[in-house]
Design a protein around this motif. Structure first.
Motif, PDB file in Angstrom:
ATOM      1  N   SER A 149       6.744  30.070  13.450  1.00 49.34           N
ATOM      2  CA  SER A 149       7.441  31.359  13.405  1.00 49.34           C
ATOM      3  C   SER A 149       7.967  31.629  12.007  1.00 49.34           C
ATOM      4  O   SER A 149       8.439  30.715  11.312  1.00 49.34           O
ATOM      5  N   PHE A 150       7.904  32.899  11.597  1.00 49.80           N
ATOM      6  CA  PHE A 150       8.359  33.317  10.280  1.00 49.80           C
ATOM      7  C   PHE A 150       9.255  34.542  10.438  1.00 49.80           C
ATOM      8  O   PHE A 150       9.017  35.396  11.288  1.00 49.80           O
ATOM      9  N   ILE A 151      10.289  34.610   9.603  1.00 52.51           N
ATOM     10  CA  ILE A 151      11.212  35.742   9.622  1.00 52.51           C
ATOM     11  C   ILE A 151      11.135  36.446   8.279  1.00 52.51           C
ATOM     12  O   ILE A 151      11.225  35.801   7.217  1.00 52.51           O
ATOM     13  N   ASN A 152      10.958  37.737   8.304  1.00 50.68           N
ATOM     14  CA  ASN A 152      10.859  38.534   7.087  1.00 50.68           C
ATOM     15  C   ASN A 152      12.074  38.294   6.190  1.00 50.68           C
ATOM     16  O   ASN A 152      13.218  38.389   6.637  1.00 50.68           O
ATOM     17  N   GLY A 153      11.833  37.972   4.928  1.00 53.56           N
ATOM     18  CA  GLY A 153      12.907  37.749   3.960  1.00 53.56           C
ATOM     19  C   GLY A 153      13.388  36.319   3.882  1.00 53.56           C
ATOM     20  O   GLY A 153      14.198  35.986   3.007  1.00 53.56           O
ATOM     21  N   THR A 154      12.911  35.440   4.768  1.00 56.00           N
ATOM     22  CA  THR A 154      13.313  34.032   4.764  1.00 56.00           C
ATOM     23  C   THR A 154      12.339  33.212   3.915  1.00 56.00           C
ATOM     24  O   THR A 154      11.123  33.391   4.007  1.00 56.00           O
ATOM     25  N   THR A 155      12.874  32.309   3.093  1.00 57.82           N
ATOM     26  CA  THR A 155      12.049  31.474   2.219  1.00 57.82           C
ATOM     27  C   THR A 155      11.763  30.134   2.887  1.00 57.82           C
ATOM     28  O   THR A 155      12.667  29.502   3.430  1.00 57.82           O
ATOM     29  N   TYR A 156      10.501  29.711   2.842  1.00 56.20           N
ATOM     30  CA  TYR A 156      10.067  28.454   3.449  1.00 56.20           C
ATOM     31  C   TYR A 156       9.334  27.604   2.410  1.00 56.20           C
ATOM     32  O   TYR A 156       8.664  28.134   1.525  1.00 56.20           O
ATOM     33  N   ASN A 157       9.480  26.278   2.535  1.00 56.71           N
ATOM     34  CA  ASN A 157       8.635  25.372   1.765  1.00 56.71           C
ATOM     35  C   ASN A 157       7.400  25.096   2.624  1.00 56.71           C
ATOM     36  O   ASN A 157       7.446  24.302   3.558  1.00 56.71           O
ATOM     37  N   MET A 158       6.320  25.779   2.331  1.00 56.85           N
ATOM     38  CA  MET A 158       5.162  25.775   3.214  1.00 56.85           C
ATOM     39  C   MET A 158       4.126  24.743   2.798  1.00 56.85           C
ATOM     40  O   MET A 158       3.820  24.592   1.616  1.00 56.85           O
ATOM     41  N   GLN A 159       3.577  24.063   3.789  1.00 52.64           N
ATOM     42  CA  GLN A 159       2.445  23.183   3.588  1.00 52.64           C
ATOM     43  C   GLN A 159       1.762  22.976   4.940  1.00 52.64           C
ATOM     44  O   GLN A 159       2.260  23.408   5.980  1.00 52.64           O
ATOM     45  N   GLY A 160       0.607  22.338   4.915  1.00 54.95           N
ATOM     46  CA  GLY A 160      -0.095  22.004   6.148  1.00 54.95           C
ATOM     47  C   GLY A 160      -0.357  23.200   7.039  1.00 54.95           C
ATOM     48  O   GLY A 160      -0.684  24.297   6.580  1.00 54.95           O
ATOM     49  N   ASP A 161      -0.208  23.006   8.340  1.00 57.16           N
ATOM     50  CA  ASP A 161      -0.502  24.038   9.325  1.00 57.16           C
ATOM     51  C   ASP A 161       0.389  25.268   9.169  1.00 57.16           C
ATOM     52  O   ASP A 161      -0.024  26.383   9.481  1.00 57.16           O
ATOM     53  N   GLN A 162       1.612  25.061   8.691  1.00 53.79           N
ATOM     54  CA  GLN A 162       2.515  26.207   8.510  1.00 53.79           C
ATOM     55  C   GLN A 162       1.958  27.171   7.464  1.00 53.79           C
ATOM     56  O   GLN A 162       1.956  28.390   7.652  1.00 53.79           O
TER      57      GLN A 162
END
Length: 301
Positions: free
Chosen positions: A174-187
């Protein structure tokens, strides 16, 4: 099979050369990785190639491709569901990423197919020919990445920081507009694949997320050299990337184009949806073709 789309290797490896400092064992290891990736083109004349132009710090246009299946030594080439033109201009200290619509109709051997099929029908040369015809500009090189290996490439960087431009859930993430994520792999895969819930943007919204990730990877590479300068990273890149650029061309990019890589602008060629012979196509108006041509030409000045 994981299918997703993004093209980045030429810009990424240029950033790698910037941070390694062009010296010692680091230089030797980078050179070896690039040699493994080389697959020359016949379409581009020697005088117009990246290797030649970068010696004199001239603006260059590179075709970035992402294949949708398997490893690069597979029997089936796959389609290039990601196609971007990157114009890198050291004089203006600016880079332009222009995403092309994969469903744009083209003709191959008298048959109407989609733009992303040009590579499957031939090679990088056939993709270059079709993109040059579509945009009206000359390309100076290409970089193609196997999507099955890009997840490993990003993981070897420890992930990348991306701020979601949409609220959605895809493949359990799940992702929320305006939220920062450290993304890798399946995400990361889930983020760049989403297009069904991005209305009315659809595939154009997916292109925006592709460009976000390219910028994030470059930012990570330049800001923290230790995260990319490891054997796992180089092994993964060399196993999953093809390019017609030589080590000299990458070195020239690193020495003379690094400021342009810090200023990346984004755009898209946008069309109108239509069903043709049972296929969903994106028709490009002459006005849109002219706009894209003019923007690319301006970026090359």
């Amino acid at each position: 099979m994981k299918k997703w789309i993004i093209g980045l290797c030429s810009l990424l490896l240029a950033a790698v050369l910037v941070v390694v400092g062009i010296g010692g064992y680091a230089l030797w290891r980078t050179n070896g990785a690039i040699q493994k990736m080389q697959q020359p083109t016949k379409t581009i004349k020697k005088a117009d190639r990246v290797d030649t132009l970068t010696k004199n710090s001239k603006p260059i246009a590179i075709l970035l491709l992402g294949t949708d299946t398997g490893a690069l030594d597979r029997n089936y080439k796959g389609r290039t569901d990601s196609m971007m033109v990157a114009v890198i201009n050291p004089k203006k200290q600016q880079t332009l990423l222009m995403s092309l619509q994969r469903d744009t109709p083209i003709y191959v051997n008298g048959q109407m197919v989609k733009l992303n099929a040009a590579y499957a029908y031939g090679s990088a040369d056939s993709s270059i020919q079709q993109v040059e015809k579509l945009t009206g500009i000359k390309l100076n090189g290409y970089a193609l990445i196997n999507m099955g290996g890009l997840e490993s490439i990003v993981n070897s960087l420890g992930g990348v920081s991306v701020t979601s431009n949409l609220t959605f859930t895809e493949f359990g993430h799940s992702f929320i507009n305006g939220t920062t994520y450290n993304m890798q792999g399946d995400q990361l895969l889930a983020y760049v694949r989403e297009r069904h819930f991005d209305l009315p943007n659809g595939d154009y919204g997916r292109q925006m997320r592709q460009q976000q990730v390219i910028k994030a990877i470059l930012a990570k590479a330049v800001s923290n050299p230790a995260t990319i300068f490891n054997q796992r990273f180089f092994n993964t890149v060399s196993a999953n990337v093809l390019t017609d650029m030589s080590f000299g061309g990458f070195k020239n990019l690193a020495l003379n184009y690094r400021h342009a890589l810090n200023n990346i602008q984004s755009d898209q060629m946008r069309g109108t949806g239509a069903m043709i012979n049972g296929q969903s196509m994106q028709l490009m108006s002459q006005a849109e073709k002219d706009r894209v041509h003019n923007e690319l030409e301006s970026a090359l000045q």
